[in-house]
Motif scaffolding. Structure first.
Motif, PDB file in Angstrom:
ATOM      1  N   THR A  99       0.851  -1.187   0.000  1.00 40.77           N
ATOM      2  CA  THR A  99       0.000   0.000   0.000  1.00 40.77           C
ATOM      3  C   THR A  99       0.885   1.234   0.000  1.00 40.77           C
ATOM      4  O   THR A  99       1.807   1.347   0.809  1.00 40.77           O
ATOM      5  N   VAL A 100       0.599   2.120  -0.919  1.00 40.41           N
ATOM      6  CA  VAL A 100       1.331   3.376  -1.052  1.00 40.41           C
ATOM      7  C   VAL A 100       0.384   4.500  -0.654  1.00 40.41           C
ATOM      8  O   VAL A 100      -0.765   4.539  -1.097  1.00 40.41           O
ATOM      9  N   CYS A 101       0.855   5.415   0.188  1.00 41.73           N
ATOM     10  CA  CYS A 101       0.035   6.558   0.597  1.00 41.73           C
ATOM     11  C   CYS A 101       0.818   7.849   0.392  1.00 41.73           C
ATOM     12  O   CYS A 101       2.026   7.896   0.624  1.00 41.73           O
ATOM     13  N   LEU A 102       0.111   8.880  -0.038  1.00 45.33           N
ATOM     14  CA  LEU A 102       0.678  10.209  -0.243  1.00 45.33           C
ATOM     15  C   LEU A 102      -0.193  11.228   0.466  1.00 45.33           C
ATOM     16  O   LEU A 102      -1.409  11.047   0.565  1.00 45.33           O
ATOM     17  N   ASP A 103       0.422  12.319   0.927  1.00 48.29           N
ATOM     18  CA  ASP A 103      -0.360  13.416   1.503  1.00 48.29           C
ATOM     19  C   ASP A 103      -1.096  14.145   0.393  1.00 48.29           C
ATOM     20  O   ASP A 103      -0.508  14.476  -0.642  1.00 48.29           O
ATOM     21  N   LEU A 104      -2.380  14.373   0.581  1.00 47.91           N
ATOM     22  CA  LEU A 104      -3.182  15.157  -0.355  1.00 47.91           C
ATOM     23  C   LEU A 104      -4.230  15.906   0.462  1.00 47.91           C
ATOM     24  O   LEU A 104      -5.222  15.326   0.915  1.00 47.91           O
ATOM     25  N   LEU A 105      -4.001  17.198   0.667  1.00 49.89           N
ATOM     26  CA  LEU A 105      -4.911  17.994   1.483  1.00 49.89           C
ATOM     27  C   LEU A 105      -6.142  18.398   0.677  1.00 49.89           C
ATOM     28  O   LEU A 105      -6.026  18.864  -0.465  1.00 49.89           O
ATOM     29  N   ILE A 106      -7.296  18.231   1.293  1.00 50.06           N
ATOM     30  CA  ILE A 106      -8.570  18.617   0.689  1.00 50.06           C
ATOM     31  C   ILE A 106      -9.369  19.365   1.747  1.00 50.06           C
ATOM     32  O   ILE A 106      -9.530  18.879   2.872  1.00 50.06           O
ATOM     33  N   ASP A 107      -9.855  20.552   1.383  1.00 49.01           N
ATOM     34  CA  ASP A 107     -10.642  21.377   2.303  1.00 49.01           C
ATOM     35  C   ASP A 107     -12.084  21.475   1.828  1.00 49.01           C
ATOM     36  O   ASP A 107     -12.354  21.480   0.625  1.00 49.01           O
ATOM     37  N   ASN A 108     -12.989  21.604   2.774  1.00 42.40           N
ATOM     38  CA  ASN A 108     -14.398  21.926   2.526  1.00 42.40           C
ATOM     39  C   ASN A 108     -15.128  20.884   1.691  1.00 42.40           C
ATOM     40  O   ASN A 108     -16.030  21.228   0.931  1.00 42.40           O
ATOM     41  N   ALA A 109     -14.771  19.630   1.812  1.00 46.60           N
ATOM     42  CA  ALA A 109     -15.428  18.585   1.024  1.00 46.60           C
ATOM     43  C   ALA A 109     -16.347  17.744   1.906  1.00 46.60           C
ATOM     44  O   ALA A 109     -15.983  17.360   3.017  1.00 46.60           O
ATOM     45  N   ASP A 110     -17.538  17.468   1.383  1.00 42.90           N
ATOM     46  CA  ASP A 110     -18.455  16.551   2.050  1.00 42.90           C
ATOM     47  C   ASP A 110     -18.252  15.127   1.548  1.00 42.90           C
ATOM     48  O   ASP A 110     -18.551  14.163   2.232  1.00 42.90           O
ATOM     49  N   LEU A 111     -17.755  15.007   0.302  1.00 48.69           N
ATOM     50  CA  LEU A 111     -17.558  13.708  -0.330  1.00 48.69           C
ATOM     51  C   LEU A 111     -16.291  13.767  -1.164  1.00 48.69           C
ATOM     52  O   LEU A 111     -16.099  14.721  -1.929  1.00 48.69           O
ATOM     53  N   VAL A 112     -15.432  12.760  -1.029  1.00 52.94           N
ATOM     54  CA  VAL A 112     -14.228  12.642  -1.851  1.00 52.94           C
ATOM     55  C   VAL A 112     -14.243  11.267  -2.510  1.00 52.94           C
ATOM     56  O   VAL A 112     -14.457  10.254  -1.834  1.00 52.94           O
ATOM     57  N   THR A 113     -14.041  11.247  -3.827  1.00 53.05           N
ATOM     58  CA  THR A 113     -13.967   9.990  -4.555  1.00 53.05           C
ATOM     59  C   THR A 113     -12.653   9.944  -5.325  1.00 53.05           C
ATOM     60  O   THR A 113     -12.082  10.982  -5.680  1.00 53.05           O
ATOM     61  N   VAL A 114     -12.182   8.713  -5.571  1.00 57.98           N
ATOM     62  CA  VAL A 114     -10.938   8.503  -6.306  1.00 57.98           C
ATOM     63  C   VAL A 114     -11.225   7.499  -7.412  1.00 57.98           C
ATOM     64  O   VAL A 114     -11.794   6.433  -7.169  1.00 57.98           O
ATOM     65  N   ALA A 115     -10.826   7.856  -8.632  1.00 58.15           N
ATOM     66  CA  ALA A 115     -10.999   6.970  -9.787  1.00 58.15           C
ATOM     67  C   ALA A 115      -9.652   6.779 -10.468  1.00 58.15           C
ATOM     68  O   ALA A 115      -8.748   7.597 -10.328  1.00 58.15           O
ATOM     69  N   GLY A 116      -9.525   5.684 -11.213  1.00 60.57           N
ATOM     70  CA  GLY A 116      -8.323   5.458 -12.009  1.00 60.57           C
ATOM     71  C   GLY A 116      -7.488   4.288 -11.541  1.00 60.57           C
ATOM     72  O   GLY A 116      -6.804   3.656 -12.329  1.00 60.57           O
ATOM     73  N   VAL A 117      -7.502   4.011 -10.248  1.00 58.92           N
ATOM     74  CA  VAL A 117      -6.796   2.864  -9.695  1.00 58.92           C
ATOM     75  C   VAL A 117      -7.783   2.138  -8.790  1.00 58.92           C
ATOM     76  O   VAL A 117      -8.310   2.732  -7.847  1.00 58.92           O
ATOM     77  N   GLU A 118      -8.036   0.879  -9.109  1.00 59.10           N
ATOM     78  CA  GLU A 118      -9.016   0.115  -8.343  1.00 59.10           C
ATOM     79  C   GLU A 118      -8.637   0.058  -6.867  1.00 59.10           C
ATOM     80  O   GLU A 118      -7.491  -0.205  -6.508  1.00 59.10           O
ATOM     81  N   GLY A 119      -9.594   0.359  -6.015  1.00 57.65           N
ATOM     82  CA  GLY A 119      -9.385   0.304  -4.571  1.00 57.65           C
ATOM     83  C   GLY A 119      -8.718   1.529  -3.974  1.00 57.65           C
ATOM     84  O   GLY A 119      -8.533   1.592  -2.767  1.00 57.65           O
ATOM     85  N   ALA A 120      -8.357   2.505  -4.800  1.00 56.06           N
ATOM     86  CA  ALA A 120      -7.728   3.724  -4.269  1.00 56.06           C
ATOM     87  C   ALA A 120      -8.746   4.486  -3.435  1.00 56.06           C
ATOM     88  O   ALA A 120      -9.944   4.483  -3.731  1.00 56.06           O
ATOM     89  N   SER A 121      -8.255   5.166  -2.382  1.00 55.34           N
ATOM     90  CA  SER A 121      -9.166   5.913  -1.520  1.00 55.34           C
ATOM     91  C   SER A 121      -8.435   7.104  -0.905  1.00 55.34           C
ATOM     92  O   SER A 121      -7.209   7.153  -0.874  1.00 55.34           O
ATOM     93  N   TRP A 122      -9.234   8.038  -0.417  1.00 54.55           N
ATOM     94  CA  TRP A 122      -8.710   9.203   0.288  1.00 54.55           C
ATOM     95  C   TRP A 122      -9.364   9.252   1.653  1.00 54.55           C
ATOM     96  O   TRP A 122     -10.582   9.098   1.775  1.00 54.55           O
ATOM     97  N   SER A 123      -8.563   9.503   2.687  1.00 48.02           N
ATOM     98  CA  SER A 123      -9.099   9.655   4.033  1.00 48.02           C
ATOM     99  C   SER A 123      -8.101  10.434   4.871  1.00 48.02           C
ATOM    100  O   SER A 123      -6.891  10.161   4.823  1.00 48.02           O
ATOM    101  N   ASP A 124      -8.607  11.397   5.635  1.00 45.68           N
ATOM    102  CA  ASP A 124      -7.786  12.160   6.581  1.00 45.68           C
ATOM    103  C   ASP A 124      -6.507  12.706   5.967  1.00 45.68           C
ATOM    104  O   ASP A 124      -5.429  12.616   6.558  1.00 45.68           O
ATOM    105  N   GLY A 125      -6.614  13.255   4.764  1.00 45.59           N
ATOM    106  CA  GLY A 125      -5.466  13.897   4.141  1.00 45.59           C
ATOM    107  C   GLY A 125      -4.489  12.961   3.468  1.00 45.59           C
ATOM    108  O   GLY A 125      -3.390  13.375   3.097  1.00 45.59           O
TER     109      GLY A 125
END
Length: 167
Positions: A99-125
């Motif tokens: 599992t590879v994780c990178l920091d990705l800050l997101i502000d003011n979002a109610d919903l975050v989705t990730v497409a392009g890599v199966e099973g990829a997800s975003w949570s807590d930055g």
């Protein structure tokens, strides 16, 4: 003509605002409000920033006119924001299936989705995915709230680290 005595609080994503008329009108041929328009039972005005907007309504008929004042307190709601990396990111893994994780800050979002890599997800930055090979993975991250959706393309160059070797 009777205007509300309490400040009307309003929050919106838009700056061109239209609200139901905040007053009671009787026996008037027309109602005029400076810095606003009255149309289809709504008061419309341009909010240039957060704060109080003070209005005076004047009601006319052929016999006389009357006026009253009211205040609308406006707060603009923030759109979602992804702090999207401008360059390809490099991530190190030991082997396929890591599992590879990178920091990705997101502000003011109610919903975050990730497409392009199966099973990829975003949570807590953190943007995380399971790598299957040493290659560049491309993911589209979408952040949504009531003010809209923004997208970010994230390119991750996954490199496998060589096993230590002693000779």
């Amino acid at each position: 003509l009777t205007c509300p005595s309490d400040t009307i609080d309003m929050s919106s994503c838009d700056t061109m605002l239209c609200i139901d008329l905040p007053w009671n009108v009787s026996n008037a041929d027309s109602v005029i409000v400076a810095e606003a328009t009255v149309q289809d039972g709504k008061l419309c005005f341009l909010a240039t920033g957060d704060g109080d907007y003070n209005f005076t309504a004047i009601a006319y008929n052929r016999c006389s006119e009357t006026s009253c004042s009211f205040t609308i307190r406006y707060r603009r709601l923030p759109a979602p924001l992804i702090h999207c990396p401008l360059i390809e990111q490099v991530a190190h893994a030991c082997r396929p299936g890591d599992t590879v994780c990178l920091d990705l800050l997101i502000d003011n979002a109610d919903l975050v989705t990730v497409a392009g890599v199966e099973g990829a997800s975003w949570s807590d930055g953190r943007l995380c995915f399971v790598t299957d090979s040493a290659s560049v993975s491309t993911m589209t991250v979408s952040a949504t709230n009531g003010c809209g959706t923004v997208e970010c393309a994230v390119f991750v160059n996954v490199q496998f680290a060589a096993a230590p070797h002693i000779t």
